[in-house]
Design an enzyme around this catalytic site. Structure first.
Site, PDB file in Angstrom:
ATOM      1  N   ARG A  68       1.039  -1.102   0.266  1.00  0.00           N
ATOM      2  CA  ARG A  68       0.043  -0.290   0.191  1.00  0.00           C
ATOM      3  C   ARG A  68       1.086   1.133  -0.014  1.00  0.00           C
ATOM      4  O   ARG A  68       0.421   2.561  -0.305  1.00  0.00           O
ATOM      5  CB  ARG A  68      -0.994  -0.077   1.231  1.00  0.00           C
ATOM      6  CG  ARG A  68      -2.037   0.863   0.955  1.00  0.00           C
ATOM      7  CD  ARG A  68      -3.088   0.703   2.138  1.00  0.00           C
ATOM      8  NE  ARG A  68      -2.680   1.451   3.501  1.00  0.00           N
ATOM      9  CZ  ARG A  68      -1.827   0.575   4.923  1.00  0.00           C
ATOM     10  NH1 ARG A  68      -2.585  -0.931   4.533  1.00  0.00           N
ATOM     11  NH2 ARG A  68      -1.617   0.729   5.306  1.00  0.00           N
ATOM     12  N   TYR A 121     -12.556  20.762 -14.681  1.00  0.00           N
ATOM     13  CA  TYR A 121     -13.005  18.993 -14.623  1.00  0.00           C
ATOM     14  C   TYR A 121     -14.614  19.026 -12.903  1.00  0.00           C
ATOM     15  O   TYR A 121     -13.856  18.759 -12.469  1.00  0.00           O
ATOM     16  CB  TYR A 121     -12.023  17.636 -14.059  1.00  0.00           C
ATOM     17  CG  TYR A 121     -12.173  16.516 -14.558  1.00  0.00           C
ATOM     18  CD1 TYR A 121     -12.655  16.314 -16.186  1.00  0.00           C
ATOM     19  CD2 TYR A 121     -12.302  16.023 -13.718  1.00  0.00           C
ATOM     20  CE1 TYR A 121     -12.646  14.976 -16.286  1.00  0.00           C
ATOM     21  CE2 TYR A 121     -12.801  14.485 -13.651  1.00  0.00           C
ATOM     22  CZ  TYR A 121     -13.724  14.048 -14.993  1.00  0.00           C
ATOM     23  OH  TYR A 121     -12.907  12.633 -15.498  1.00  0.00           O
ATOM     24  N   ASP A 193      -3.820  21.799 -12.284  1.00  0.00           N
ATOM     25  CA  ASP A 193      -3.805  20.644 -13.057  1.00  0.00           C
ATOM     26  C   ASP A 193      -3.644  21.171 -14.752  1.00  0.00           C
ATOM     27  O   ASP A 193      -4.424  21.328 -15.234  1.00  0.00           O
ATOM     28  CB  ASP A 193      -5.189  20.310 -12.842  1.00  0.00           C
ATOM     29  CG  ASP A 193      -5.890  18.403 -13.661  1.00  0.00           C
ATOM     30  OD1 ASP A 193      -5.301  18.838 -14.785  1.00  0.00           O
ATOM     31  OD2 ASP A 193      -7.245  18.704 -13.582  1.00  0.00           O
ATOM     32  N   LYS A 218      -4.694   9.715 -19.355  1.00  0.00           N
ATOM     33  CA  LYS A 218      -4.570  10.949 -20.735  1.00  0.00           C
ATOM     34  C   LYS A 218      -3.272  11.194 -21.240  1.00  0.00           C
ATOM     35  O   LYS A 218      -3.111   9.472 -21.562  1.00  0.00           O
ATOM     36  CB  LYS A 218      -5.159  12.094 -20.111  1.00  0.00           C
ATOM     37  CG  LYS A 218      -6.722  12.157 -18.905  1.00  0.00           C
ATOM     38  CD  LYS A 218      -7.666  11.676 -19.252  1.00  0.00           C
ATOM     39  CE  LYS A 218      -9.101  11.409 -18.639  1.00  0.00           C
ATOM     40  NZ  LYS A 218      -9.081  13.027 -17.825  1.00  0.00           N
TER      41      LYS A 218
END
Ligand SMILES: *Cc1c(COP(=O)(O)O)cnc(C)c1O
Length: 404
Positions: A68, A121, A193, A218
Site C-alpha cells: 500500500r 473538470y 491541473d 490521458k
C-alpha cells in the site's frame, strides 16, 4: 520567469524530454538482465531479520515495505515523471481524481478555504463543493483568468489556489506567471491541473507553482488502457501528501505501472502528433461554414493565444467547437455521423474520441447550471488521437455534411 523554450529539454537536465521519458528512473542493469523493468506481483516485501527492519525504520532506507506504500515499478515511473516535469518528487495515484482528492485532503483542514477558477473538470468541482464542504472546508469559484477576483477571494484562511491550464472543455489558458506570483504574494500554495497540456507543452513549476497534477489516464498513459494520476512538487511539500496516500491506499497495481511506463516511452512522439493533429483539426473547423466557434489555444482567434504561444510548446489534441444554429439534437447528429472518432469520454489516447459535453458530462445538470459552466447545447469536444490529420479532417467533413 519566462518559459525557457529549450524545446524538448527538461529543466535541470541536459537531456531532451524524449530521452528522459525513455530512460529516467530506470536502472542501467535490471533483474534478469532484462532491458525492461519487471512487474513484481508482491503485496509485501521481506526483511532478512529483525535488525534489518529496525535499520529500515531508523534510517528511512529506500526500499519497499508493504504494497500500500508503493511498489518498485511505481518508484521508477515516479522518478520518470519527476524528471519530465523538472520537479523534486512525483507521487502516483490510482486515478487523476484520487490524486486531486489525496492532495486536497492532505493540505486542508476544517475552516480552511480554497479559491479555484470556475472552468474545471466537473468531478473536481463536485469534490470541492459537495465533499470538502462536509469537512468544513470553504471553496470559492471565481471566473477563469480573473486574477483580481481570485485575489479578492483570498483571506487569512485561504490555503490553496487551484486552476487547470488549459481548462476543460473551454481550453482557456492561464497566465502561470500571474498565478504563481499571486500564491507567493499571499503565502498560499498553488495547484495547476496540467492534464490537457502535459509536461511536454507546459512546465508550471518553472513559474513558481507549487503542485502540478496530471490525470495520467490521458496523454501520459496515452493508450486509453489505464487509469492513473500524479502530483509533482518539492520533497518538503510532498511529504504529508505521500503519507496520506499510504493511509488512503489509492495505490497503483504493478501491472498498471508497467503499462504507464510503456506508454511513456513514446510520450514525446505522441505529443508531437497530438499537437499537430489538434492544430490541423482546429484550423479546418474554424474555416468550415457549419462551425460557429472553435476553442483552441493555437488559433490566433483564441483570447489567450499570445500567452499560449509564449508559454506552451504545442496546444494539445483537444479541440472544442460549436455548431452554427444547431439545437442539441442537430449537434448530436454530427457526433453520431463520425466514423473514425469514437464516442466516449476521456482524451489523450491514441484513438480519437468525440462527444457532446451536454450529454456526456452535464446531462444531469439543470439548464441554468450548464449556462453557468459555459456548456451550450451545440458544443462538441473532439480529442484528437494520433491518426493521420487528413483522415480526421475527412471524417469531420463528412460528419458535418451528413448531420445537416
Ligand atoms: C480526466 C481528468 C481528471 C480526472 O482524472 P481520472 O484519471 O479520470 O480520475 C482530472 N482533471 C482533468 C483536467 C481531466 O481531464
Amino acid at each position: 520567469m519566462m518559459h525557457s523554450h529549450k524545446r524538448g529539454r527538461s529543466p535541470g537536465s541536459s537531456l531532451g524530454s524524449s530521452t528522459v521519458a525513455v530512460h529516467a528512473g530506470e536502472a542501467r542493469q535490471k533483474p534478469g538482465d532484462a532491458i525492461t523493468d519487471p512487474i513484481f506481483c508482491a503485496s509485501t516485501y521481506t526483511f532478512t531479520d529483525t535488525q534489518t527492519v529496525i535499520d529500515y525504520i531508523e534510517q528511512d532506507q529506500p526500499r519497499q515495505e508493504y504494497g500500500r506504500y508503493g511498489n518498485p515499478g511505481e518508484r521508477v515511473v515516479e522518478q520518470k515523471l519527476a524528471a519530465l516535469e523538472g520537479g523534486e518528487q512525483a507521487l502516483l495515484y490510482s486515478s487523476g481524481m484520487a490524486a486531486i482528492v489525496g492532495l486536497l485532503m492532505s493540505k486542508l483542514s476544517a475552516g480552511d478555504e480554497v479559491v479555484f477558477f470556475d472552468e474545471c473538470y466537473h468531478r473536481s468541482r463536485e469534490f470541492c463543493s459537495k465533499h470538502l464542504a462536509r469537512f468544513g472546508v470553504v471553496t470559492h469559484q471565481v471566473r477563469t483568468g480573473d486574477f483580481a477576483a481570485m485575489e479578492s477571494a483570498i483571506n487569512v484562511r485561504t490555503k490553496m489556489l487551484v486552476s487547470e491550464s488549459p481548462t476543460n472543455p473551454h481550453l482557456s489558458v492561464i497566465d502561470l506567471e500571474c498565478f504563481g506570483a499571486l500564491g507567493k504574494k499571499h503565502g498560499v500554495d498553488t495547484l495547476i491541473d496540467a492534464t490537457l497540456a502535459t509536461p511536454y507543452n507546459i512546465k508550471p513549476l518553472e513559474y513558481g507553482v507549487d503542485f502540478v497534477l496530471h490525470s495520467a489516464t490521458k496523454y501520459l498513459g496515452g493508450h486509453n488502457d489505464l487509469l492513473a494520476g500524479v502530483i509533482i512538487g518539492t520533497n518538503e511539500k510532498m511529504e504529508s501528501v505521500r503519507n496520506l496516500r499510504g493511509v488512503m491506499g489509492a495505490i497503483n497495481s504493478p501491472h498498471n505501472m508497467y503499462l504507464l511506463s510503456r506508454g511513456l516511452k513514446t510520450f514525446e512522439l505522441r505529443m508531437d502528433r497530438h499537437n499537430a493533429n489538434g492544430q490541423a483539426v482546429a484550423e479546418f473547423l474554424e474555416g468550415h461554414s457549419r462551425v460557429e466557434k472553435v476553442y483552441y489555444p493555437g488559433l490566433p482567434s483564441h483570447p489567450q493565444h499570445a500567452i499560449a504561444k509564449q508559454t506552451m510548446k504545442g496546444f494539445g489534441g483537444l479541440v472544442t467547437f460549436l455548431i452554427k444554429d444547431a439545437d442539441w439534437r442537430a449537434t448530436a447528429d454530427v457526433v453520431d455521423a463520425a466514423k473514425l472518432a469514437r464516442i466516449a469520454p476521456s482524451l489523450g489516447g491514441v484513438e480519437s474520441l468525440i462527444e457532446q459535453p451536454l450529454v456526456m458530462s452535464y446531462y444531469q445538470c439543470t439548464a441554468e447550471e450548464r449556462q453557468r459552466y459555459g456548456i451550450p447545447d451545440n458544443m462538441i469536444r473532439m480529442a484528437c488521437g494520433i491518426e493521420n490529420a487528413a483522415d480526421l479532417i475527412d471524417d469531420l467533413q463528412q460528419a458535418l455534411e451528413a448531420g445537416q
